[in-house]
Design a protein around this motif. Structure first.
Motif, PDB file in Angstrom:
ATOM      1  N   VAL A 101       0.846  -1.176   0.000  1.00 21.25           N
ATOM      2  CA  VAL A 101       0.000   0.000   0.000  1.00 21.25           C
ATOM      3  C   VAL A 101       0.887   1.233   0.000  1.00 21.25           C
ATOM      4  CG1 VAL A 101      -0.221   0.146   2.531  1.00 21.25           C
ATOM      5  CG2 VAL A 101      -2.025   1.071   1.080  1.00 21.25           C
ATOM      6  N   MET A 102       0.510   2.223  -0.809  1.00 16.12           N
ATOM      7  CA  MET A 102       1.240   3.483  -0.878  1.00 16.12           C
ATOM      8  C   MET A 102       0.515   4.521  -0.027  1.00 16.12           C
ATOM      9  SD  MET A 102       3.887   2.946  -2.747  1.00 16.12           S
ATOM     10  CE  MET A 102       4.523   1.719  -3.875  1.00 16.12           C
ATOM     11  N   GLY A 103       1.240   5.138   0.906  1.00 12.94           N
ATOM     12  CA  GLY A 103       0.600   6.013   1.876  1.00 12.94           C
ATOM     13  C   GLY A 103       0.447   7.455   1.450  1.00 12.94           C
ATOM     14  N   LYS A 104       1.409   7.981   0.718  1.00 10.85           N
ATOM     15  CA  LYS A 104       1.363   9.404   0.367  1.00 10.85           C
ATOM     16  C   LYS A 104       0.322   9.680  -0.707  1.00 10.85           C
ATOM     17  CE  LYS A 104       4.410  13.279  -0.736  1.00 10.85           C
ATOM     18  NZ  LYS A 104       5.811  13.679  -1.038  1.00 10.85           N
ATOM     19  N   ASN A 105       0.339   8.889  -1.765  1.00  9.13           N
ATOM     20  CA  ASN A 105      -0.675   8.962  -2.819  1.00  9.13           C
ATOM     21  C   ASN A 105      -1.400   7.623  -2.795  1.00  9.13           C
ATOM     22  OD1 ASN A 105       0.180  11.582  -3.927  1.00  9.13           O
ATOM     23  ND2 ASN A 105       2.021  10.466  -4.505  1.00  9.13           N
ATOM     24  N   PRO A 106      -2.585   7.552  -2.131  1.00 15.27           N
ATOM     25  CA  PRO A 106      -3.187   6.261  -1.777  1.00 15.27           C
ATOM     26  C   PRO A 106      -3.523   5.358  -2.968  1.00 15.27           C
ATOM     27  CG  PRO A 106      -4.178   8.041  -0.508  1.00 15.27           C
ATOM     28  CD  PRO A 106      -3.350   8.681  -1.575  1.00 15.27           C
ATOM     29  N   PHE A 107      -2.807   4.258  -3.052  1.00 14.93           N
ATOM     30  CA  PHE A 107      -3.195   3.184  -3.965  1.00 14.93           C
ATOM     31  C   PHE A 107      -2.531   1.894  -3.545  1.00 14.93           C
ATOM     32  CE2 PHE A 107       0.407   5.356  -5.952  1.00 14.93           C
ATOM     33  CZ  PHE A 107       1.225   4.338  -6.403  1.00 14.93           C
ATOM     34  N   LEU A 108      -3.090   0.816  -4.062  1.00 14.56           N
ATOM     35  CA  LEU A 108      -2.634  -0.538  -3.766  1.00 14.56           C
ATOM     36  C   LEU A 108      -1.857  -1.031  -4.975  1.00 14.56           C
ATOM     37  CD1 LEU A 108      -3.225  -2.537  -1.356  1.00 14.56           C
ATOM     38  CD2 LEU A 108      -5.079  -3.454  -2.764  1.00 14.56           C
ATOM     39  N   VAL A 109      -0.751  -1.714  -4.731  1.00 15.90           N
ATOM     40  CA  VAL A 109       0.069  -2.245  -5.821  1.00 15.90           C
ATOM     41  C   VAL A 109       0.197  -3.754  -5.655  1.00 15.90           C
ATOM     42  CG1 VAL A 109       2.287  -2.144  -7.019  1.00 15.90           C
ATOM     43  CG2 VAL A 109       1.391  -0.093  -5.897  1.00 15.90           C
ATOM     44  N   GLU A 110      -0.098  -4.498  -6.715  1.00 18.73           N
ATOM     45  CA  GLU A 110       0.122  -5.943  -6.704  1.00 18.73           C
ATOM     46  C   GLU A 110       1.474  -6.234  -7.340  1.00 18.73           C
ATOM     47  OE1 GLU A 110      -2.168 -10.168  -7.610  1.00 18.73           O
ATOM     48  OE2 GLU A 110      -2.886  -8.331  -8.587  1.00 18.73           O
ATOM     49  N   LEU A 111       2.261  -7.101  -6.680  1.00 23.99           N
ATOM     50  CA  LEU A 111       3.616  -7.408  -7.109  1.00 23.99           C
ATOM     51  C   LEU A 111       3.811  -8.904  -7.288  1.00 23.99           C
ATOM     52  CD1 LEU A 111       5.442  -5.303  -4.357  1.00 23.99           C
ATOM     53  CD2 LEU A 111       5.146  -4.582  -6.730  1.00 23.99           C
ATOM     54  N   THR A 112       4.729  -9.269  -8.145  1.00 26.10           N
ATOM     55  CA  THR A 112       5.182 -10.655  -8.192  1.00 26.10           C
ATOM     56  C   THR A 112       6.116 -10.890  -7.011  1.00 26.10           C
ATOM     57  OG1 THR A 112       7.192 -10.239  -9.478  1.00 26.10           O
ATOM     58  CG2 THR A 112       5.130 -10.530 -10.717  1.00 26.10           C
ATOM     59  N   LEU A 113       6.499 -12.136  -6.787  1.00 21.42           N
ATOM     60  CA  LEU A 113       7.403 -12.459  -5.692  1.00 21.42           C
ATOM     61  C   LEU A 113       8.835 -12.004  -5.986  1.00 21.42           C
ATOM     62  CD1 LEU A 113       6.135 -16.003  -4.649  1.00 21.42           C
ATOM     63  CD2 LEU A 113       5.347 -13.747  -3.918  1.00 21.42           C
ATOM     64  N   GLU A 114       9.061 -11.507  -7.197  1.00 16.56           N
ATOM     65  CA  GLU A 114      10.358 -10.928  -7.564  1.00 16.56           C
ATOM     66  C   GLU A 114      10.320  -9.404  -7.524  1.00 16.56           C
ATOM     67  OE1 GLU A 114       8.959 -13.550  -9.461  1.00 16.56           O
ATOM     68  OE2 GLU A 114      10.181 -14.806  -8.132  1.00 16.56           O
ATOM     69  N   GLY A 115       9.180  -8.839  -7.097  1.00 16.22           N
ATOM     70  CA  GLY A 115       9.078  -7.395  -6.966  1.00 16.22           C
ATOM     71  C   GLY A 115       8.698  -6.649  -8.228  1.00 16.22           C
ATOM     72  N   ASP A 116       8.168  -7.355  -9.221  1.00 12.46           N
ATOM     73  CA  ASP A 116       7.705  -6.694 -10.442  1.00 12.46           C
ATOM     74  C   ASP A 116       6.251  -6.255 -10.278  1.00 12.46           C
ATOM     75  OD1 ASP A 116      10.138  -7.125 -11.879  1.00 12.46           O
ATOM     76  OD2 ASP A 116       9.532  -9.222 -12.171  1.00 12.46           O
ATOM     77  N   VAL A 117       5.921  -5.063 -10.780  1.00 10.57           N
ATOM     78  CA  VAL A 117       4.586  -4.499 -10.629  1.00 10.57           C
ATOM     79  C   VAL A 117       3.620  -5.144 -11.625  1.00 10.57           C
ATOM     80  CG1 VAL A 117       3.196  -2.396 -10.782  1.00 10.57           C
ATOM     81  CG2 VAL A 117       5.488  -2.309  -9.777  1.00 10.57           C
ATOM     82  N   LEU A 118       2.508  -5.675 -11.107  1.00  8.21           N
ATOM     83  CA  LEU A 118       1.470  -6.267 -11.937  1.00  8.21           C
ATOM     84  C   LEU A 118       0.350  -5.275 -12.230  1.00  8.21           C
ATOM     85  CD1 LEU A 118       1.206  -9.783 -10.238  1.00  8.21           C
ATOM     86  CD2 LEU A 118       2.264  -9.239 -12.435  1.00  8.21           C
ATOM     87  N   ARG A 119      -0.054  -4.503 -11.208  1.00 13.53           N
ATOM     88  CA  ARG A 119      -1.120  -3.500 -11.411  1.00 13.53           C
ATOM     89  C   ARG A 119      -1.147  -2.548 -10.223  1.00 13.53           C
ATOM     90  NH1 ARG A 119      -6.878  -6.464  -9.772  1.00 13.53           N
ATOM     91  NH2 ARG A 119      -5.979  -7.993  -8.334  1.00 13.53           N
TER      92      ARG A 119
END
Length: 310
Positions: A101-119
């Motif tokens: 979760v991003m606190g400053k600009n609120p949004f949720l990020v889904e990641l792979t187990l290698e830290g790549d951004v999915l959405r």
């Protein structure tokens, strides 16, 4: 014009300079070092480090045992999120992915187990989301430090946005320090409860649930004298042992507690230890998967993965 001659001031007329004796400087340095060590709880860490040396192999195998972890992904960046401030992390065993979760600009990020951004999923109506934990069947619990609320949302593969007013929200009540409220949250499936962590002074609470969007009763304080941390940034419950890890950004530390709340092991987040090239700047989230792999996020947008050395 006659030349004016400036005469030197006799040494006896000069004000005397006060000079501390050498032993006084040594004493001041010792006091400063002790104060720093006490604030960082290094004395507590030293005692725990000594006790770790004498633990049996059986106890080590029955715990997370943080000293054996080494970084295999070190400070990987989320591109384009330098100003968003990663605030927490959780593992979803159904999808085998992570959510931060991003606190400053609120949004949720889904990641792979290698830290790549999915959405990225915007959090509409949240003010300062600081904690996130996967519960069951696609449900995520999110704490908002500024609103002092806990929301339980539903996320699936088609979710593109989450609206605060569309989900149940619970009042967490006021904190001793209103700017240092509830940051840590973790789902404890064995005891069917959420574990909540107050940032400063560090404190733990539990809130019973059946894993749905409904919570039972009210949160209960979990008294402990084992929270030797300057602050509490995040929590995670190990699905294998039921032990809890407590993350402290200010102490640069990850601490393991057993199910009775006793300290078991710890891991420093300073450069040169546990495979880290540099100190983790501000660790704000931690998660464990069913294989025992450990994941962390740090402000502003850094990802870490640790694996246990065999």
């Amino acid at each position: 014009m006659a030349n004016t001659q400036i005469l030197p001031v006799p040494s006896s007329a000069r004000p005397a300079r006060f000079k501390l004796p050498r032993y006084a400087w040594l004493l001041l340095a010792a006091i400063a070092a002790y104060s720093s060590a006490s604030a960082m709880h290094w004395d507590d860490r030293a005692r725990l480090w000594v006790s770790e040396r004498f633990q049996s192999q059986g106890l080590r195998q029955g715990s997370i045992w943080l000293p054996e972890y080494r970084a295999v992904i070190d400070a990987k960046e989320f591109p384009g999120m330098e100003e968003d401030e990663a605030s927490d992390l959780t593992y979803n065993p159904q999808t085998k992915t992570l959510f931060t979760v991003m606190g400053k600009n609120p949004f949720l990020v889904e990641l792979t187990l290698e830290g790549d951004v999915l959405r990225q999923i915007p959090l509409v109506g949240w003010s300062n989301p600081e904690g996130v934990s996967y519960m069951e069947k696609g449900r995520l619990a999110i704490t908002d430090e500024r609103k002092h609320t806990l929301s339980i949302v539903q996320v699936d593969a088609n979710t593109r946005e989450l609206n605060f007013t569309a989900f149940p929200s619970y009042n967490l009540g006021s904190s001793k320090n209103q700017n240092k409220g509830f940051e840590g949250i973790a789902w404890d499936p064995r005891n069917r409860q959420l574990v909540l962590g107050e940032e400063r002074p560090p404190a733990l609470f539990t809130w019973k649930s059946d894993g749905s969007q409904l919570l039972k009763g009210d949160k209960q304080i979990r008294a402990s004298d084992e929270l030797d941390l300057r602050n509490l940034s995040a929590l995670a419950v190990d699905p294998r042992t039921g032990h809890t890890v407590l993350l402290s950004a200010d102490s640069h530390l990850l601490l393991e507690l057993d199910q009775q709340g006793e300290q078991v092991s710890f891991m420093t987040l300073l450069g040169g230890f546990n495979g880290l090239k540099d100190t983790i700047p501000r660790a704000e989230g931690a998660a464990l998967d069913e294989a025992g792999n450990l994941y962390m996020v740090s402000e502003p947008n850094l990802f870490y993965r640790f694996e246990k050395s065999r």
